[in-house]
Design a protein around this motif. Structure first.
Motif, PDB file in Angstrom:
ATOM      1  N   LEU A   1      -8.108  -5.680  -4.467  1.00 50.89           N
ATOM      2  CA  LEU A   1      -8.814  -5.139  -5.632  1.00 50.89           C
ATOM      3  C   LEU A   1      -9.572  -3.863  -5.256  1.00 50.89           C
ATOM      4  O   LEU A   1      -9.840  -3.017  -6.106  1.00 50.89           O
ATOM      5  CB  LEU A   1      -9.800  -6.178  -6.189  1.00 50.89           C
ATOM      6  N   ILE A   2      -9.877  -3.729  -3.998  1.00 49.99           N
ATOM      7  CA  ILE A   2     -10.539  -2.498  -3.520  1.00 49.99           C
ATOM      8  C   ILE A   2      -9.512  -1.577  -2.850  1.00 49.99           C
ATOM      9  O   ILE A   2      -9.484  -0.380  -3.108  1.00 49.99           O
ATOM     10  CB  ILE A   2     -11.661  -2.844  -2.515  1.00 49.99           C
ATOM     11  N   LEU A   3      -8.639  -2.177  -2.032  1.00 52.31           N
ATOM     12  CA  LEU A   3      -7.722  -1.337  -1.249  1.00 52.31           C
ATOM     13  C   LEU A   3      -6.691  -0.610  -2.121  1.00 52.31           C
ATOM     14  O   LEU A   3      -6.360   0.551  -1.852  1.00 52.31           O
ATOM     15  CB  LEU A   3      -7.002  -2.195  -0.199  1.00 52.31           C
ATOM     16  N   ILE A   4      -6.200  -1.281  -3.155  1.00 55.44           N
ATOM     17  CA  ILE A   4      -5.172  -0.619  -3.996  1.00 55.44           C
ATOM     18  C   ILE A   4      -5.781   0.586  -4.731  1.00 55.44           C
ATOM     19  O   ILE A   4      -5.221   1.693  -4.652  1.00 55.44           O
ATOM     20  CB  ILE A   4      -4.534  -1.633  -4.983  1.00 55.44           C
ATOM     21  N   PRO A   5      -6.935   0.435  -5.411  1.00 53.89           N
ATOM     22  CA  PRO A   5      -7.527   1.640  -6.028  1.00 53.89           C
ATOM     23  C   PRO A   5      -7.845   2.723  -5.006  1.00 53.89           C
ATOM     24  O   PRO A   5      -7.662   3.912  -5.292  1.00 53.89           O
ATOM     25  CB  PRO A   5      -8.812   1.118  -6.679  1.00 53.89           C
TER      26      PRO A   5
ATOM     27  N   THR B   1      -6.202   3.310  -2.272  1.00 53.08           N
ATOM     28  CA  THR B   1      -4.911   3.932  -1.916  1.00 53.08           C
ATOM     29  C   THR B   1      -4.509   4.942  -2.996  1.00 53.08           C
ATOM     30  O   THR B   1      -4.038   6.042  -2.688  1.00 53.08           O
ATOM     31  CB  THR B   1      -3.816   2.856  -1.786  1.00 53.08           C
ATOM     32  N   ILE B   2      -4.719   4.545  -4.242  1.00 57.51           N
ATOM     33  CA  ILE B   2      -4.365   5.447  -5.361  1.00 57.51           C
ATOM     34  C   ILE B   2      -5.201   6.726  -5.264  1.00 57.51           C
ATOM     35  O   ILE B   2      -4.665   7.844  -5.342  1.00 57.51           O
ATOM     36  CB  ILE B   2      -4.585   4.737  -6.711  1.00 57.51           C
ATOM     37  N   LEU B   3      -6.499   6.540  -5.073  1.00 57.78           N
ATOM     38  CA  LEU B   3      -7.400   7.688  -5.013  1.00 57.78           C
ATOM     39  C   LEU B   3      -7.050   8.602  -3.832  1.00 57.78           C
ATOM     40  O   LEU B   3      -6.969   9.831  -3.973  1.00 57.78           O
ATOM     41  CB  LEU B   3      -8.850   7.183  -4.883  1.00 57.78           C
ATOM     42  N   ALA B   4      -6.814   7.972  -2.685  1.00 60.13           N
ATOM     43  CA  ALA B   4      -6.493   8.763  -1.487  1.00 60.13           C
ATOM     44  C   ALA B   4      -5.195   9.537  -1.695  1.00 60.13           C
ATOM     45  O   ALA B   4      -5.088  10.710  -1.315  1.00 60.13           O
ATOM     46  CB  ALA B   4      -6.377   7.842  -0.286  1.00 60.13           C
ATOM     47  N   THR B   5      -4.207   8.896  -2.320  1.00 58.74           N
ATOM     48  CA  THR B   5      -2.921   9.573  -2.560  1.00 58.74           C
ATOM     49  C   THR B   5      -3.122  10.776  -3.486  1.00 58.74           C
ATOM     50  O   THR B   5      -2.595  11.869  -3.230  1.00 58.74           O
ATOM     51  CB  THR B   5      -1.912   8.603  -3.201  1.00 58.74           C
ATOM     52  N   LEU B   6      -3.886  10.553  -4.545  1.00 59.19           N
ATOM     53  CA  LEU B   6      -4.125  11.647  -5.501  1.00 59.19           C
ATOM     54  C   LEU B   6      -4.820  12.819  -4.806  1.00 59.19           C
ATOM     55  O   LEU B   6      -4.400  13.976  -4.959  1.00 59.19           O
ATOM     56  CB  LEU B   6      -4.984  11.155  -6.658  1.00 59.19           C
ATOM     57  N   LEU B   7      -5.855  12.503  -4.052  1.00 55.62           N
ATOM     58  CA  LEU B   7      -6.616  13.570  -3.391  1.00 55.62           C
ATOM     59  C   LEU B   7      -5.752  14.299  -2.361  1.00 55.62           C
ATOM     60  O   LEU B   7      -5.745  15.523  -2.283  1.00 55.62           O
ATOM     61  CB  LEU B   7      -7.864  12.997  -2.720  1.00 55.62           C
TER      62      LEU B   7
ATOM     63  N   TYR C   1       0.847  -1.208   0.000  1.00 49.53           N
ATOM     64  CA  TYR C   1       0.000   0.000   0.000  1.00 49.53           C
ATOM     65  C   TYR C   1       0.879   1.254   0.000  1.00 49.53           C
ATOM     66  O   TYR C   1       0.588   2.221  -0.712  1.00 49.53           O
ATOM     67  CB  TYR C   1      -0.943  -0.014   1.206  1.00 49.53           C
ATOM     68  N   ALA C   2       1.941   1.192   0.798  1.00 50.58           N
ATOM     69  CA  ALA C   2       2.861   2.344   0.804  1.00 50.58           C
ATOM     70  C   ALA C   2       3.499   2.499  -0.580  1.00 50.58           C
ATOM     71  O   ALA C   2       3.620   3.615  -1.102  1.00 50.58           O
ATOM     72  CB  ALA C   2       3.931   2.140   1.865  1.00 50.58           C
ATOM     73  N   ARG C   3       3.877   1.372  -1.163  1.00 53.06           N
ATOM     74  CA  ARG C   3       4.500   1.443  -2.496  1.00 53.06           C
ATOM     75  C   ARG C   3       3.497   1.957  -3.532  1.00 53.06           C
ATOM     76  O   ARG C   3       3.852   2.712  -4.437  1.00 53.06           O
ATOM     77  CB  ARG C   3       5.047   0.080  -2.895  1.00 53.06           C
ATOM     78  N   THR C   4       2.245   1.556  -3.379  1.00 61.70           N
ATOM     79  CA  THR C   4       1.206   2.064  -4.296  1.00 61.70           C
ATOM     80  C   THR C   4       1.088   3.582  -4.151  1.00 61.70           C
ATOM     81  O   THR C   4       0.990   4.301  -5.154  1.00 61.70           O
ATOM     82  CB  THR C   4      -0.158   1.394  -3.984  1.00 61.70           C
ATOM     83  N   ALA C   5       1.125   4.039  -2.902  1.00 60.33           N
ATOM     84  CA  ALA C   5       1.005   5.483  -2.667  1.00 60.33           C
ATOM     85  C   ALA C   5       2.204   6.226  -3.274  1.00 60.33           C
ATOM     86  O   ALA C   5       2.033   7.235  -3.966  1.00 60.33           O
ATOM     87  CB  ALA C   5       0.912   5.761  -1.173  1.00 60.33           C
ATOM     88  N   PHE C   6       3.424   5.700  -3.057  1.00 60.39           N
ATOM     89  CA  PHE C   6       4.620   6.356  -3.627  1.00 60.39           C
ATOM     90  C   PHE C   6       4.545   6.368  -5.155  1.00 60.39           C
ATOM     91  O   PHE C   6       4.850   7.367  -5.804  1.00 60.39           O
ATOM     92  CB  PHE C   6       5.894   5.612  -3.207  1.00 60.39           C
ATOM     93  N   THR C   7       4.130   5.225  -5.700  1.00 56.16           N
ATOM     94  CA  THR C   7       4.084   5.117  -7.160  1.00 56.16           C
ATOM     95  C   THR C   7       3.045   6.075  -7.733  1.00 56.16           C
ATOM     96  O   THR C   7       3.283   6.720  -8.761  1.00 56.16           O
ATOM     97  CB  THR C   7       3.772   3.661  -7.563  1.00 56.16           C
ATOM     98  N   THR C   8       1.916   6.181  -7.043  1.00 56.46           N
ATOM     99  CA  THR C   8       0.878   7.115  -7.508  1.00 56.46           C
ATOM    100  C   THR C   8       1.409   8.544  -7.477  1.00 56.46           C
ATOM    101  O   THR C   8       1.205   9.316  -8.423  1.00 56.46           O
ATOM    102  CB  THR C   8      -0.372   7.016  -6.597  1.00 56.46           C
TER     103      THR C   8
END
Lengths: 479, 397
Positions: free
Chosen positions: B19-23, B25-31, A447-454
């Protein structure tokens, strides 16, 4: 179509499309055909003028004929073919020591030639003895030498590894796909954001040398130049390599790694084990080892053995320098690389002679020694890089701007700064990576890596798409 | 360590909840990233609710943009301090009143566009305000600069206001020209959405800048959507902040600017057809100003105010292939001299000012007070060196 020779969105899209098409069939023949067609297509897109590709085609043909000659046991074929291939390569690359009148008169493409050269030479040498290279067919020869993922800037894959990948493709699952996408994004970020920022520091500082500034300001600018350049090149080259390795992995091909945190190296020899790894391994296999063996056969004195090692190191790394370019600046860059490894080896031998191997190992692994050695390694490489990116005219400009004292001040200042910064970075990195919560790593979990990558993707997107800020091209594509 | 370096090839289970947590995480990071950067940017780069637009008349194609006499407004742009804009009863941003010139004063009437107007700097900090005292000290006589320059005071609109030049009783007319002025030489009124919509719709004979032409059709839909997204993002304060810091770098502003379109035509070699057309428009405007100068018997002096990109190239002493920072001066000089006006060069001196390329606002590219000081000194030096004032002094009325 442009951009296929760069860490561009077009190149990544092309690679992903090829990976997808490859997944449509499982047979090795299908995979081989897709890779060959994709490689030929990418070359055609890079150089639409077919005439400009004739020299490359001729070089490939020469290479294949050489493999056949060696395979069929033509007398003296290995030596003659190696000399011929090196000679034709030097001629096609228009090395400045050759008469200009001898060169081909029409414009032609040398993109990828340097890496094709290594692959062809490797095949010719390996064809001497029984092994996969000996039985290579024309189709496989073309796919191996022109593989679009490694064509422009490597890494230099050994043929037996390539064949093994074709015969037994690497597995692919959701986690591996995710990791490769992460790596592509990281590579894209390195090339298009980090490399751009380091290049910015370098260019601004270089421009400052010509401006009406004080002597101290100019020396500071000079230090910024030499400090920024290795970081720029690392991000530029390793970022591109990240992308090609990940794209190849999505095609179920495992390419060799080319970088292993080179600025953590605690000696110049170790540095070259971590920087452009496939190039230095190639040269160690085909230059250092044979040369050392040959010299030791001639001089059987045990006392001379270490000296011969130092000489062979020098020759090998001098060749690394001159492979990079055809001008005298690159020759000097080679001399400095050779000098660096030779001095490093001599220093190691001196310590071993004085303290013995065991004590030497203790010294060399002590934190203070490691930190200082790391700083010196970085600074020496950074200083030698001047001959890598600048021509004599630019070097004269630097000399005029900062004087001899500028050079004398810059190296120790950089060495001290590099020692402190790299030590701090190593400590911080190991502590951050050790952070964990209930045995789950805090910064390296998915999850941390996903956040960094994003975050990296978002920043890279802004630089490339919104700001349209042009990042420097991949430096190694010109070699 | 890179992912590939620790790339395990053994198949690993992929948890379904990912499948839910990764998207997510992406959304939360972007926001989070977008939100935090926008907050920081809005804190660091603020703009005032008011602007010079409340002082300006932007709808009269017979005069071009002009200020309401005696008006006062304030503006803080993202990169600038809060600046007062006060206009005298003739509608000019100058410390002198609207009345006749004081006796024994040598008056330079300054015409031109926003840089000469003193955009984003206090009036006392503008080069127009600093030039008079500098020249007075050098020459031992009272020299004052009466600033008739105006925001969007581009050549075609300058030509419409020659009567105002005469009314100010000049001893010299000084017209600093920037590259922007030349590539927009025919512009009389800028297009500002919402401000002069009515006028835009009724477009008369006078050239008015317009909004980008609209595209239609399905084929262009993806491109339109993409451009819309990019435009929306570009308008955010975060992107402004990023550009501000990135463009403090001379190499980055150079790399960015050189990819721009016709806006940098004045730097491109050989000169484009569009640039030649605009030079013709400038020459026509110059004809009218030169005729006025001749009628008044005063010299007309033209100079080039280098843009930031130009300044960087000049300071580097080199330009990328296909670009020439001296081209504009080279093209302007014969046009100026053919009309018996004087061309003075200040670029060479400005290139010798340490860090001159940094004396501009990074994104806006107007100049802060330090840049105006450098321009004032360079202009004073050039006018004295070229004996423009001494020559005029003999003719002064």
């Amino acid at each position: 179509m442009t951009g296929l020779d760069n860490a561009s969105i077009q190149f990544i899209a092309f690679g992903l499309a090829v990976a997808l098409i490859m997944e449509l069939g499982r047979s090795p023949r299908w995979r081989h055909a897709v890779l060959l067609v994709a490689s030929l297509l990418s070359i055609a897109l890079l150089t639409p003028d077919l005439i400009a590709l004739v020299p490359l085609a001729g070089f490939l043909l020469l290479g294949y004929l050489a493999v056949l000659a060696v395979r069929n046991g033509v007398p003296r074929a290995p030596a003659i073919c190696v000399i011929l291939i090196v000679g034709v390569y030097v001629w096609l690359k228009q090395y400045s020591f050759l008469p200009a009148g001898s060169f081909l008169k029409f414009p032609y493409s040398t993109l990828g030639l340097s890496y094709v050269f290594f692959r062809v030479l490797h095949l010719v040498i390996e064809a001497v003895q029984p092994g996969p290279a000996r039985g290579i067919g024309a189709g496989r020869y073309l796919t191996y030498t022109l593989n679009f993922t490694t064509f422009v800037s490597g890494p230099i894959q050994r043929y037996e590894d390539f064949e093994q990948e074709e015969a037994k493709p690497a597995p692919l699952d959701m986690a591996i796909v995710g990791e490769q996408i992460e790596r592509i994004i990281r590579g894209f970020f390195k090339v298009n954001v980090l490399a751009l920022l380091f290049r910015m520091v370098h260019d601004d500082a270089f421009a400052a040398l010509a401006q009406p500034l004080s002597h101290e300001e100019k020396i500071f600018a000079f230090i910024r130049i030499i400090a920024a350049d290795p970081l720029f090149l690392y991000c530029n080259f390793s970022g591109y390599i990240d992308i090609v390795i990940a794209l190849a992995r999505l095609m179920r091909i495992r390419l060799p790694e080319n970088f292993d945190r080179p600025f953590s190296a605690a000696s110049f020899i170790d540095f070259w084990n971590r920087w452009h790894i496939t190039l230095s391994s190639w040269l160690k296999t085909y230059v250092y080892n044979p040369l050392l063996i040959a010299m030791m056969r001639r001089n059987r004195s045990k006392a001379l053995e270490p000296v011969l090692g130092v000489v062979c190191f020098f020759v090998t790394f001098f060749l690394i320098g001159i492979w990079h370019g055809r001008t005298s600046e690159f020759a000097f860059f080679g001399v400095l690389q050779g000098t660096g490894v030779a001095l490093n080896k001599s220093w190691q031998l001196l310590l071993i002679n004085r303290f013995g191997r065991k004590k030497y190992r203790q010294i060399a692994t002590s934190p203070v020694y490691t930190a200082i050695a790391r700083g010196l390694t970085f600074s020496w490489f950074a200083l030698t890089m001047i001959w890598f990116w600048a021509d004599w005219q630019q070097i004269a400009l630097i000399r005029g701007a900062v004087g001899i004292e500028g050079w004398l001040v810059a190296f120790p200042v950089l060495a001290v700064a590099a020692t402190l910064v790299l030590s701090a970075w190593e400590t911080l990195r190991s502590r951050l990576f050790a952070l964990a919560m209930r045995d789950v790593p805090l910064l390296t979990n998915r999850y941390a890596r996903t956040a960094f990558t994003t975050a990296m993707l978002m920043i890279a997107f802004i630089f490339v798409a919104v700001l349209s800020q042009p990042a420097p091209g991949i430096v190694y594509r010109t070699f | 360590m890179t992912a590939g370096e620790s790339d395990g090839d053994r198949p690993r289970p992929f948890p379904r909840h990912d499948l839910i947590l990764i998207p997510l995480t992406i959304l939360a990071t972007l926001l989070l990233l977008a939100g935090v950067s926008e907050l920081v940017a809005r804190f660091l780069f603020r703009e005032s609710a008011t602007s010079t637009l409340s002082c300006l008349i932007l709808t009269d194609p017979t005069t071009g943009v002009r200020a309401r006499p005696g008006s006062h407004c304030r503006q803080k742009a993202f990169e600038s301090p809060l600046v007062d804009y006060r206009f005298n009863m003739c509608g000019f941003r100058t410390s002198q009143g609207c009345g006749p010139k004081p006796p024994n004063h040598y008056r330079i009437v300054l015409i031109g566009s926003s840089l000469s107007f003193g955009m984003h700097v206090a009036q006392r900090d503008s080069f127009a305000a600093r030039l008079g005292p500098l020249l007075s000290r050098r020459l031992g006589r009272q020299v004052e600069v009466y600033n008739e320059a105006m925001q969007w005071g581009l050549p075609a609109s300058v030509a419409l206001r020659t009567d105002a030049i005469a009314a100010a009783q000049p001893d010299m007319i000084l017209w600093p020209v920037a590259g922007f002025d030349i590539v927009n030489a025919d512009l009389i009124l800028p297009y500002i959405p919402g401000v002069q919509q009515e006028l835009h719709d009724k477009r008369g004979a006078a050239p008015i800048a317009s909004a980008a032409p609209s595209e239609r059709g399905l084929a262009s839909l993806p491109g339109r959507i993409w451009r819309r997204i990019v435009r929306k993002l570009t308008d955010t304060r975060s992107i402004f902040m990023l550009r501000h810091y990135l463009y403090r770098s001379q190499s980055q502003i150079l790399a960015h600017t050189l990819t721009q379109g016709s806006g940098i035509d004045y730097l491109r070699t050989p000169p484009s057809a569009a640039l030649r057309r605009n030079l013709t428009v400038f020459a026509q405007a110059l004809d009218r100003v030169a005729a006025q100068a001749r009628a008044l018997g005063v010299p007309l002096v033209i100079t080039v105010l280098p843009s930031r990109t130009q300044s960087i190239m000049l300071a580097d002493g080199a330009a990328p292939s296909g670009f020439d920072p001296n081209q504009l001066a080279r093209l302007l000089r014969p046009i100026v001299e053919a009309r018996h006006a004087h061309y003075v060069d200040i670029s060479t001196q400005l290139a010798r000012v340490p860090h001159f390329g940094q004396l501009y606002f990074s994104v806006d590219e107007h100049m802060p007070a330090d840049g105006h000081q450098a321009i004032a000194e360079a202009l004073a030096n050039a006018l004295v060196r070229d004996k423009q004032i001494a020559a005029v002094g003999r003719q002064a009325r």
